[in-house]
Design a protein around this motif. Structure first.
Motif, mmCIF file in Angstrom:
data_model
loop_
_atom_site.group_PDB
_atom_site.id
_atom_site.type_symbol
_atom_site.label_atom_id
_atom_site.label_comp_id
_atom_site.label_asym_id
_atom_site.label_seq_id
_atom_site.Cartn_x
_atom_site.Cartn_y
_atom_site.Cartn_z
ATOM 1 N N THR A 314 6.267 83.083 73.850
ATOM 2 C CA THR A 314 6.912 82.761 75.359
ATOM 3 C C THR A 314 7.751 84.069 75.643
ATOM 4 O OG1 THR A 314 6.941 80.418 75.013
ATOM 5 C CG2 THR A 314 8.597 81.368 76.564
ATOM 6 N N LEU A 538 8.769 72.750 71.291
ATOM 7 C CA LEU A 538 7.909 73.319 72.247
ATOM 8 C C LEU A 538 6.594 73.035 71.844
ATOM 9 C CD1 LEU A 538 10.155 76.685 71.566
ATOM 10 C CD2 LEU A 538 9.612 75.524 73.673
ATOM 11 N N VAL A 542 5.509 75.594 76.725
ATOM 12 C CA VAL A 542 6.135 74.650 77.566
ATOM 13 C C VAL A 542 7.309 73.947 76.669
ATOM 14 C CG1 VAL A 542 6.083 72.669 79.319
ATOM 15 C CG2 VAL A 542 4.282 74.699 78.902
ATOM 16 N N THR A 543 8.570 73.475 77.198
ATOM 17 C CA THR A 543 9.575 73.072 76.568
ATOM 18 C C THR A 543 9.605 71.580 77.050
ATOM 19 O OG1 THR A 543 10.802 74.984 76.720
ATOM 20 C CG2 THR A 543 12.091 73.007 76.339
ATOM 21 N N HIS A 560 8.815 66.710 79.984
ATOM 22 C CA HIS A 560 8.902 68.259 80.399
ATOM 23 C C HIS A 560 10.310 68.343 80.873
ATOM 24 C CE1 HIS A 560 8.434 72.421 81.513
ATOM 25 N NE2 HIS A 560 8.486 71.856 82.841
ATOM 26 N N GLN A 561 11.002 69.531 80.280
ATOM 27 C CA GLN A 561 12.313 69.737 80.723
ATOM 28 C C GLN A 561 12.606 71.413 80.264
ATOM 29 O OE1 GLN A 561 15.528 66.768 79.587
ATOM 30 N NE2 GLN A 561 17.015 68.378 79.982
ATOM 31 N N GLU A 562 13.579 71.962 80.961
ATOM 32 C CA GLU A 562 13.759 73.252 80.557
ATOM 33 C C GLU A 562 15.268 73.404 80.599
ATOM 34 O OE1 GLU A 562 11.923 75.800 79.995
ATOM 35 O OE2 GLU A 562 9.978 74.905 80.883
ATOM 36 N N ASP A 564 19.059 74.337 79.034
ATOM 37 C CA ASP A 564 19.720 75.580 78.471
ATOM 38 C C ASP A 564 20.483 75.269 77.164
ATOM 39 O OD1 ASP A 564 21.747 74.001 79.007
ATOM 40 O OD2 ASP A 564 22.820 75.215 80.150
#
Length: 780
Positions: A314, A538, A542-543, A560-562, A564
């Protein structure tokens, strides 16, 4: 941009120029080697020779001809030569000649990975030999294909898991195949180590027993990376005498091998008093991989973990797309747990040149033929010198020059190695450790054998003689087996549930909640750490975040989520001593080897801010306790000896804890393991030893041979541990010396100076001790 315009030296100079302070601690120049050929043996089938000639093989190398002729004569043989030395031809020539000359003969090929079996299938199919009908038989094979393979294929390519779960239990349907079985090829046999290797050794004995039952007597041909004692390791694996061929006569291009230590980061303006941290090996590898792609260099980066492979891929794609939009599409991740379709697509894209670089776990370490690679990046020492050379050998396949770079993690062993290159370049590779007599392996495997066909008294010699007889008596007393005049019978319905890889149950499926899509799988033991509720997961860049882990149904639901933040599980562990096998009394110090029970539980996890590592919060978890009976090595020190060494009572827990971490990190120098194969515990007063104690234990039921190896090499092991701590320039301890990435207590407490004082006391005592008789050492 399909080939590099840079020589290895030029590429290394380009990579070195990324920073003002050179991160390279050592460069080893490995010279090119000329090849030596031999004539085709007289016994080789003309059609096979013609097919090989058509594919550019005019003559075999000497070691190929030697090994092939031994096998053709019925001698069990292991070929232990370097990567890309053509080991495949050594077994293909006798095997395919037999299949060509005898239209009724059959052969079995075993590999530790599906990718390698698929690669071998392509290689054999390309030869176009009539009547061989090669086919892969694994978990991805459909029911209809399996039936055709049983009836028609004469060369079956599979893996030990499928042999164990599918072919052997259904041996009555494979009777004709087993009766005509002429060769069994065991490829990449050095991968069969520890508990997995011990299980596979019994699967091969079960295969020999059933083949003999139908009248078959196959010749075994094994292929291995260079090994400390390939003949002995192969003989333990198959239970038969084996002749080793170890002189590599293939040509090899020159290799430039660099040791690379990531630079220190500048002090944080918010915390100027904190010691500087070293840049992560993942970030460093991602930047090096991006630079290699920009240079047009076909590169493979080996990453230690599945998550790490995803992270590096990534980061590399993001960096490349910022420089040249779309260039990131030429980089991908590759790891176990992907679906079959994804694995095959990535393999095809790499071989076609559509992909220029891969970030892979060791799933691509073994002999998949990756033609045309120019460079290999190794992100963190892979645990053994055998694996290091196997991975480095992936580059330079066409005989041209190659570049290999070992990027050190902030870890005691990695730091030690990049500053002690003689430990890598001046020593032979390790001996493979496996122990077929492990009771946690032997008992279940005897049950499997009895479920396939009643065990007879003469069979027990095949499975170890006296230890097998004792195991059968215990299984009979427990009711698992029943003795009859015709032998011992399995008493339960169905067949025994035995996991060769010691994963502790069925793998956990990772499923996207919103769509029901299966993303991949994770083994049961790792699921507690990787897939607990709230964990960040991961997959192909994609996280996802885990909504719920259901261990009973072996499924983790994710969305699915991004975020921090990242997640880090906390685990608590306790060790109970069950018995002592061997010990050395050295005055105030006692060194022991024995059986222990380890209990562990993941109790919480931290969320840490990406980039800064700031702890956001700690959240509790309610996961079950896991129990492990295994083998450990441990040492005790009297409180008075610690006091005389200058370790103050408040510092004792931190000193022992720091010594434990570093000892775990350095044990792979002595045994074929890495720190994830072993665990440890330290305490200022253990209830069983009644003294300050440091334990290091095998992380597999019944042990895997690593603790025995640690006990046998204790002085050298602990001396290297002491040197690694003392040589580190940090003041209070860091990941390069005493901090551990797998510590369940968040690396607290740690006392670096005290660890050196503890180890000095232990080493001084052992130097004057009279050692007790050495225990049985399955790895030697």
């Amino acid at each position: 941009m399909t080939s590099t315009a840079y020589s290895p030296a030029e590429l290394l100079h380009r990579l070195r120029a990324r920073t003002s302070d050179s991160p390279i601690t050592h460069v080893e120049q490995i010279p090119a080697r000329e090849g030596r050929t031999a004539p085709w043996p007289d016994w080789a089938a003309r059609d096979v020779i013609a097919a090989l000639n058509e594919h550019g093989i005019a003559q075999p190398w000497e070691h190929q001809a030697t090994a092939a002729s031994l096998a053709a004569g019925g001698t069990h043989v292991v070929v232990a030569t370097g990567t890309a030395s053509g080991k495949s031809l050594a077994y293909q020539l006798p095997m395919l000649s037999r299949l060509t000359d005898d239209p009724r003969a059959t052969a079995l090929y075993l590999s530790p990975t599906k990718a390698l079996a698929a690669d071998q299938l392509r290689a054999v199919a390309r030869l176009g030999l009539d009547g061989v009908r090669p086919a892969t038989y694994d978990g991805d094979t459909s029911r209809e294909e399996r039936e055709w393979i049983r009836q028609h294929s004469r060369l079956v390519l599979t893996n030990p898991d499928m042999l164990h779960h599918g072919l052997l239990p259904g041996h009555s349907r494979w009777g004709t195949f087993l009766r005509r079985l002429s060769y069994v090829v065991v490829d990449e046999c050095h991968a069969y180590r520890g508990v997995f290797g011990s299980h596979v050794s019994h699967v091969l004995r079960r295969l020999r027993r059933l083949a003999a039952r139908y009248g078959g007597s196959p010749t075994f041909v094994l292929a291995s990376a260079t090994s400390g004692d390939p003949a002995d390791a192969a003989a333990r694996l198959i239970g038969l005498p084996v002749t080793a061929v170890t002189t590599d006569t293939s040509p090899r291009g020159a290799t430039t091998f660099a040791l690379w230590e990531p630079p220190l980061l500048p002090p944080s303006p918010d915390h100027p008093d904190l010691p500087p941290e070293r840049r992560s090996a993942l970030s460093e590898t991602a930047d090096l991989l991006a630079d290699a792609v920009v240079a047009g260099t076909r590169t493979l980066a080996f990453i230690r973990s599945r998550r790490g492979a995803e992270v590096v891929a990534t980061m590399t794609r993001r960096s490349l797309d910022e420089a040249v939009p779309g260039l990131g599409d030429r980089v991908a991740a590759y790891r176990a747990g992907y679906l079959k379709e994804d694995r095959r697509r990535i393999e095809r894209a790499l071989m076609s040149g559509e992909l220029l670089a891969l970030a892979s776990t060791n799933a691509l370490e073994l002999g998949v033929d990756l033609v045309g690679l120019d460079a290999v990046l190794i992100c963190g020492y892979p645990g053994t010198r055998a694996s290091l050379w196997q991975q480095a050998g992936r580059a330079g396949r066409a005989g041209g020059e190659a570049l290999a770079v070992l990027v050190a993690r902030d870890d005691p062993l990695d730091t030690y190695l990049v500053h002690h290159p003689a430990a890598l370049f001046g020593r032979p590779v390790e001996a493979t450790v496996l122990d077929p007599a492990n009771p946690y392996v032997l008992g279940p495997q005897l049950c499997c054998a009895a479920s396939e066909a009643p065990l007879k008294a003469e069979d027990l010699e095949l499975f170890g003689g006296d230890v097998a007889r004792a195991a059968v008596d215990g299984l009979t007393a427990s009711g698992a087996l029943r003795k009859r005049p015709s032998g011992w019978y399995w008493t339960h319905p169905g067949r025994p549930d035995v996991d060769l890889r010691g994963a502790g149950g069925a793998p956990v499926s990772v499923v996207e909640s919103a769509t029901g899509r299966l993303l991949g799988t994770v083994d049961q033991t790792s699921s507690h750490v990787m897939l607990h509720t709230g964990a960040v997961y991961l997959h192909q860049g994609v996280t996802f975040v885990v909504d719920r882990l259901d261990l009973e149904d072996a499924v983790a639901l994710v969305h699915h989520q991004e975020p921090d933040w990242s997640t880090h599980a906390r685990e608590v562990t306790d060790v109970s001593v069950l018995g002592i096998r061997s010990h050395i009394d050295a005055g105030p110090v006692r060194l022991c080897l024995g059986d222990v029970e380890v209990t562990s539980q993941v109790v919480s996890y931290q969320r840490r801010r990406l980039g800064s590592g700031e702890v956001i919060d700690t959240r509790p978890l309610d996961l079950p306790v896991r129990e492990l009976r295994t083998v450990a090595v441990w040492f005790t020190i009297t409180p008075r000896a610690l006091d005389l060494a200058g370790v103050e009572p408040p510092d004792v827990p931190g000193a022992l804890h720091a010594a434990e971490h570093a000892a775990i990190g350095l044990l792979p120098l002595m045994a074929t393991c890495d720190r994830w194969d072993i665990g440890g515990l330290s305490t200022a007063n253990h209830i069983d030893t009644e003294a300050p104690t440091v334990f290091v234990y095998d992380g597999h039921p019944g042990g895997a041979g690593f603790a025995e190896r640690a006990y046998a090499t204790a002085t050298a092991w602990l001396a290297a541990t002491r040197e690694a701590i003392a040589a580190c320039t940090c003041e209070a301890g860091c990941p390069s010396c005493v901090q551990s990435p797998k510590c369940g207590n968040g690396n607290n407490p740690l006392h670096k100076p005290g660890a050196v004082q503890v180890l000095d006391t232990v080493l001084n005592a052992l130097a004057t001790a009279n050692p007790a008789p050495a225990p049985r050492q399955p790895g030697n």
